[in-house]
Design a protein around this motif. Sequence first.
Motif, PDB file in Angstrom:
ATOM      1  N   LEU A  83      -7.784  -2.338   5.515  1.00  0.00           N
ATOM      2  CA  LEU A  83      -6.976  -1.710   6.676  1.00  0.00           C
ATOM      3  C   LEU A  83      -5.898  -1.221   6.139  1.00  0.00           C
ATOM      4  CD1 LEU A  83      -8.616  -3.953   9.386  1.00  0.00           C
ATOM      5  CD2 LEU A  83      -9.270  -1.523   8.952  1.00  0.00           C
ATOM      6  N   ALA A  84      -5.015  -2.052   5.671  1.00  0.00           N
ATOM      7  CA  ALA A  84      -3.771  -1.657   4.952  1.00  0.00           C
ATOM      8  C   ALA A  84      -3.623  -0.458   4.392  1.00  0.00           C
ATOM      9  CB  ALA A  84      -3.157  -2.911   4.397  1.00  0.00           C
ATOM     10  N   ALA A  85      -4.609  -0.481   3.201  1.00  0.00           N
ATOM     11  CA  ALA A  85      -4.765   0.892   2.453  1.00  0.00           C
ATOM     12  C   ALA A  85      -5.235   2.316   3.275  1.00  0.00           C
ATOM     13  CB  ALA A  85      -5.490   0.568   1.327  1.00  0.00           C
ATOM     14  N   LYS A  86      -5.874   1.890   4.086  1.00  0.00           N
ATOM     15  CA  LYS A  86      -6.441   3.149   4.926  1.00  0.00           C
ATOM     16  C   LYS A  86      -5.305   3.729   5.838  1.00  0.00           C
ATOM     17  CE  LYS A  86     -10.046   4.421   8.224  1.00  0.00           C
ATOM     18  NZ  LYS A  86     -10.531   5.842   7.538  1.00  0.00           N
ATOM     19  N   ALA A  87      -4.552   2.710   6.692  1.00  0.00           N
ATOM     20  CA  ALA A  87      -3.385   3.195   7.165  1.00  0.00           C
ATOM     21  C   ALA A  87      -2.425   3.929   6.455  1.00  0.00           C
ATOM     22  CB  ALA A  87      -2.765   1.835   7.856  1.00  0.00           C
ATOM     23  N   ALA A  88      -2.358   3.468   5.183  1.00  0.00           N
ATOM     24  CA  ALA A  88      -1.216   4.233   4.413  1.00  0.00           C
ATOM     25  C   ALA A  88      -1.469   5.537   3.837  1.00  0.00           C
ATOM     26  CB  ALA A  88      -1.145   3.212   2.981  1.00  0.00           C
ATOM     27  N   THR A  89      -2.830   5.922   3.853  1.00  0.00           N
ATOM     28  CA  THR A  89      -3.248   7.406   3.306  1.00  0.00           C
ATOM     29  C   THR A  89      -4.347   7.781   3.732  1.00  0.00           C
ATOM     30  OG1 THR A  89      -3.477   8.713   1.256  1.00  0.00           O
ATOM     31  CG2 THR A  89      -4.038   6.236   1.093  1.00  0.00           C
ATOM     32  N   PRO A  90      -4.486   9.076   4.219  1.00  0.00           N
ATOM     33  CA  PRO A  90      -5.913   9.607   4.738  1.00  0.00           C
ATOM     34  C   PRO A  90      -6.416  10.342   3.558  1.00  0.00           C
ATOM     35  CG  PRO A  90      -4.057  10.804   5.401  1.00  0.00           C
ATOM     36  CD  PRO A  90      -3.446   9.898   4.886  1.00  0.00           C
ATOM     37  N   THR A  91      -5.695  10.453   2.445  1.00  0.00           N
ATOM     38  CA  THR A  91      -6.341  11.362   1.410  1.00  0.00           C
ATOM     39  C   THR A  91      -6.599  10.726   0.121  1.00  0.00           C
ATOM     40  OG1 THR A  91      -4.129  12.031   0.841  1.00  0.00           O
ATOM     41  CG2 THR A  91      -5.154  13.500   2.493  1.00  0.00           C
ATOM     42  N   ALA A 145       0.881  -1.127   0.030  1.00  0.00           N
ATOM     43  CA  ALA A 145      -0.117  -0.024  -0.123  1.00  0.00           C
ATOM     44  C   ALA A 145       0.985   1.160  -0.038  1.00  0.00           C
ATOM     45  CB  ALA A 145      -1.090  -0.067   1.350  1.00  0.00           C
ATOM     46  N   ALA A 146       1.830   1.271   0.801  1.00  0.00           N
ATOM     47  CA  ALA A 146       2.792   2.484   0.716  1.00  0.00           C
ATOM     48  C   ALA A 146       3.453   2.532  -0.627  1.00  0.00           C
ATOM     49  CB  ALA A 146       3.977   2.192   1.730  1.00  0.00           C
ATOM     50  N   GLU A 147       3.803   1.777  -1.404  1.00  0.00           N
ATOM     51  CA  GLU A 147       4.434   1.715  -2.695  1.00  0.00           C
ATOM     52  C   GLU A 147       3.426   2.651  -3.617  1.00  0.00           C
ATOM     53  OE1 GLU A 147       5.727  -1.479  -4.689  1.00  0.00           O
ATOM     54  OE2 GLU A 147       6.621  -2.413  -2.770  1.00  0.00           O
ATOM     55  N   LEU A 148       2.004   2.241  -3.444  1.00  0.00           N
ATOM     56  CA  LEU A 148       1.072   2.821  -4.450  1.00  0.00           C
ATOM     57  C   LEU A 148       0.827   4.322  -3.974  1.00  0.00           C
ATOM     58  CD1 LEU A 148      -1.784   0.011  -4.664  1.00  0.00           C
ATOM     59  CD2 LEU A 148       0.124   0.656  -6.181  1.00  0.00           C
ATOM     60  N   VAL A 149       0.939   4.713  -2.593  1.00  0.00           N
ATOM     61  CA  VAL A 149       0.994   5.957  -2.075  1.00  0.00           C
ATOM     62  C   VAL A 149       2.025   6.666  -2.720  1.00  0.00           C
ATOM     63  CG1 VAL A 149       1.133   7.341  -0.185  1.00  0.00           C
ATOM     64  CG2 VAL A 149      -0.409   5.344  -0.130  1.00  0.00           C
ATOM     65  N   GLN A 150       3.155   5.988  -2.788  1.00  0.00           N
ATOM     66  CA  GLN A 150       4.643   6.677  -3.150  1.00  0.00           C
ATOM     67  C   GLN A 150       4.534   7.038  -4.771  1.00  0.00           C
ATOM     68  OE1 GLN A 150       7.578   4.138  -2.251  1.00  0.00           O
ATOM     69  NE2 GLN A 150       7.725   4.887   0.140  1.00  0.00           N
TER      70      GLN A 150
END
Length: 275
Positions: free
Chosen positions: A51-59, A30-35
């Motif tokens: 839950l992993a995706a939600k924890a990675a980004t609030p926006t 999920a962090a990779e997709l946010v980056q």
Amino acid sequence: MNDTGFVEGQNVAIEYRWARGEYERLPALAAELVQLRARVIVAGGGEVGALAAKAATPTIPILINVSSDPVKTGLVVSFNRPGGNVTGLMTATSVLEAKKFGLLCEMVPNGRIVAMLTNPNYPPDAAGAVEVQSAAQSIGRQLVVLRANSPETIDLAIATLVSQRADALLVGGDPFLESRSQQIVALTMRHAVPAMFNFRESVVGGGLMSYGANFANNYRQLGQYAGRILKGEGPADLPIMFPAIFDLAINVVTAKALGLTVPPTLLARADEVIE
């Protein structure tokens, strides 16, 4: 997404990340997709992926495909107005487990012991097992709950099923177990154990029967939401959806190989019969 005017390779690019059942990898993926500054993240894998995706980004907008109440798990504020950066679809798989159990018992009316295969790393499976246990007690059946979270432990679980002389197997709603359906089909056929799966794809692949939301249509619904978000709508105002199609699929070739006669009443209710 094509329904909303987006075509991969023309006006939209899709990046794929797969955990392949290793749920501990989801936060890093999920962090990779946010980056990458994704415009929308579609989180498969049920609650653990969501839950992993939600924890990675609030926006960044996140589209979920979960089996249990997303309000109770803290993913959204409400069904009608999710209120944050998360919306999507709730399949209610855990609630459907008792329905699947009942259909399996119709197929195997003389079976006294039914096993249920669950993944201990997937919390909704535990809720589903409670539903099935209650259903089993109400009709005088014995339920044996087996747990597996790897190909090796699936082998062990099926060996336990055989040693306990279970008459049928109900496969829980965990995405990892579904991804291993061919392994489970092969094992259950080897030991002549009737098995109930979640999606028709498992039945097309030789499984006996399945009942659940139509997998392809679920993701079509999510793709339509993705297109609407890319056009400017916000996830906070897009209500949580429910599956539009539920399928009961039966493979009569497999039934014959298992020495089963499909009850006419069950056959009449099937959405798809594979012959």
